[in-house]
Design a protein around this motif. Structure first.
Motif, short mmCIF file in Angstrom:
data_model
loop_
_atom_site.label_atom_id
_atom_site.label_comp_id
_atom_site.label_asym_id
_atom_site.label_seq_id
_atom_site.Cartn_x
_atom_site.Cartn_y
_atom_site.Cartn_z
N ARG A 186 -17.87 -16.94 -11.07
CA ARG A 186 -19.21 -16.82 -11.64
C ARG A 186 -19.18 -16.12 -13.00
NH1 ARG A 186 -24.85 -16.19 -9.73
NH2 ARG A 186 -24.20 -17.19 -7.80
N ASP A 187 -18.44 -15.04 -13.11
CA ASP A 187 -18.43 -14.30 -14.37
C ASP A 187 -17.56 -14.96 -15.44
OD1 ASP A 187 -15.95 -13.77 -13.28
OD2 ASP A 187 -16.13 -11.58 -13.36
N ALA A 188 -16.75 -15.96 -15.04
CA ALA A 188 -15.88 -16.64 -16.00
C ALA A 188 -16.49 -17.93 -16.55
CB ALA A 188 -14.53 -16.95 -15.36
N LEU A 189 -17.52 -18.46 -15.87
CA LEU A 189 -18.06 -19.76 -16.28
C LEU A 189 -18.63 -19.74 -17.70
CD1 LEU A 189 -18.53 -22.68 -15.39
CD2 LEU A 189 -20.79 -21.96 -14.56
N PRO A 190 -19.39 -18.72 -18.11
CA PRO A 190 -19.90 -18.75 -19.50
C PRO A 190 -18.79 -18.85 -20.54
CG PRO A 190 -21.10 -17.11 -18.22
CD PRO A 190 -19.95 -17.57 -17.37
N GLY A 191 -17.69 -18.13 -20.33
CA GLY A 191 -16.58 -18.19 -21.27
C GLY A 191 -15.93 -19.55 -21.31
N LEU A 192 -15.79 -20.18 -20.14
CA LEU A 192 -15.21 -21.51 -20.08
C LEU A 192 -16.09 -22.51 -20.83
CD1 LEU A 192 -13.28 -23.71 -19.06
CD2 LEU A 192 -14.67 -23.81 -16.97
N LEU A 193 -17.39 -22.47 -20.58
CA LEU A 193 -18.29 -23.42 -21.23
C LEU A 193 -18.35 -23.17 -22.74
CD1 LEU A 193 -21.22 -23.65 -18.66
CD2 LEU A 193 -19.21 -25.13 -18.92
#
Length: 302
Positions: A186-193
């Protein structure tokens, strides 16, 4: 983008239920295996936590790349120049299909390397491509996977979001993920996108299939667990982890990263499945998200 024309299907209450065991028994067994710290590669060889049991079917290795590249070509009049697949697992064997379609360069990004080492697996896909008239590269006689991928203009990137730094800005015209985004923390998704937005060309087409149900027993029973436990290392090792984000949250994350999204198709439960009414209060899910079992999302940079 408008969601007009979205295909909508109603799925049965037991959609994706899997083996006939109670959901809690499946969760407990996965957690017990994780507590033993068995190496992931050994588990996959035993048939546990494998990416897909049909990963090398002709439909997946050839027809799906043709379909996605064709969707781009229908818009732009040519194949995509630059393809990124997220979490392909064994589907790295698609490399010859993309080469035959004229899509190079191609990047396959995954957290671990589960691609076949035997060059024959890739030569088979090249032969399938030639069978439908595509000019696939000749791969027979190449010594290893590295040589095969080089011949296909493809490259593996193994690790977390940071490995995408190897891809130049605005160089990818087709981004594909197939039931991958729900497994991103959950906390990594913004960075991936954000990284996907960086590498996306102005005309980039993204197609993302997302499962929103539990990956053991279907339904939404994993919503019951508090974040402190669910985001911890035991669940991460177990293969149980999904980020428990609903469709509206996923779309909001795409928008925050600079993508406009459209729903191509969704699958709905006829009523809220087990677990939805018992969700941990910190998740703050929308009621409408609890009816969505699956969605295919189109993402375009804005």
């Amino acid at each position: 983008m408008s969601d007009e024309g979205t295909r909508q299907d109603v799925v049965p209450p037991d959609y994706a239920a899997g083996a006939g065991l109670p959901w809690w028994a499946k969760v407990a067994s996965k957690l017990a295996i994780a507590a033993l710290r068995v190496p992931p590669a050994l588990l996959r060889r035993a048939g546990v936590n494998r990416h897909s049991f049909i990963a090398e079917s002709e439909s997946r290795v050839l027809h799906e790349p043709c379909t996605r590249a064709g969707e781009f070509a229908n818009r732009q009049g040519r194949p995509p120049r630059g393809v990124l697949e997220l979490g392909p697992g064994r589907l790295v064997v698609r490399a010859p299909a993309y080469a035959a379609l004229g899509c190079a360069p191609v990047w396959f990004a995954d957290v671990e390397d589960d691609a076949p080492e035997d060059p024959a697996a890739y030569a088979r896909v090249a032969e399938l491509a030639r069978g439908i008239g595509l000019p696939a590269p000749v791969l027979e006689g190449l010594p290893n996977k590295a040589a095969v991928l080089a011949a296909c203009g493809a490259r593996q990137l193994i690790g977390g979001t940071e490995v995408l730094a190897a891809i130049p800005d605005s160089s990818v015209e087709l981004i594909v993920s197939d039931v991958v985004l729900e497994h991103v923390r959950r906390d990594a998704l913004p960075g991936l996108l954000a990284e996907l937005r960086r590498v996306a060309a102005p005309n980039c087409l993204g197609v993302h299939a997302v499962d929103f149900h539990d990956h053991v027993g279907g339904a939404l029973n994993t919503l019951r667990f508090p974040p402190g436990f669910w985001e911890g290392p035991l669940v991460a090792r177990s293969g149980l982890y999904v980020n428990r984000m609903g469709l509206s949250e996923i779309r909001a994350a795409f928008a925050q990263a600079g993508f406009a999204t459209r729903l191509r198709d969704i699958r709905r439960w006829p009523a809220s499945p087990p677990g939805a009414g018992a969700a941990h209060p910190s998740l703050s899910r929308r009621a409408e998200d609890d009816l969505i079992a699956f969605a295919r999302i189109e993402a375009l940079p804005v």
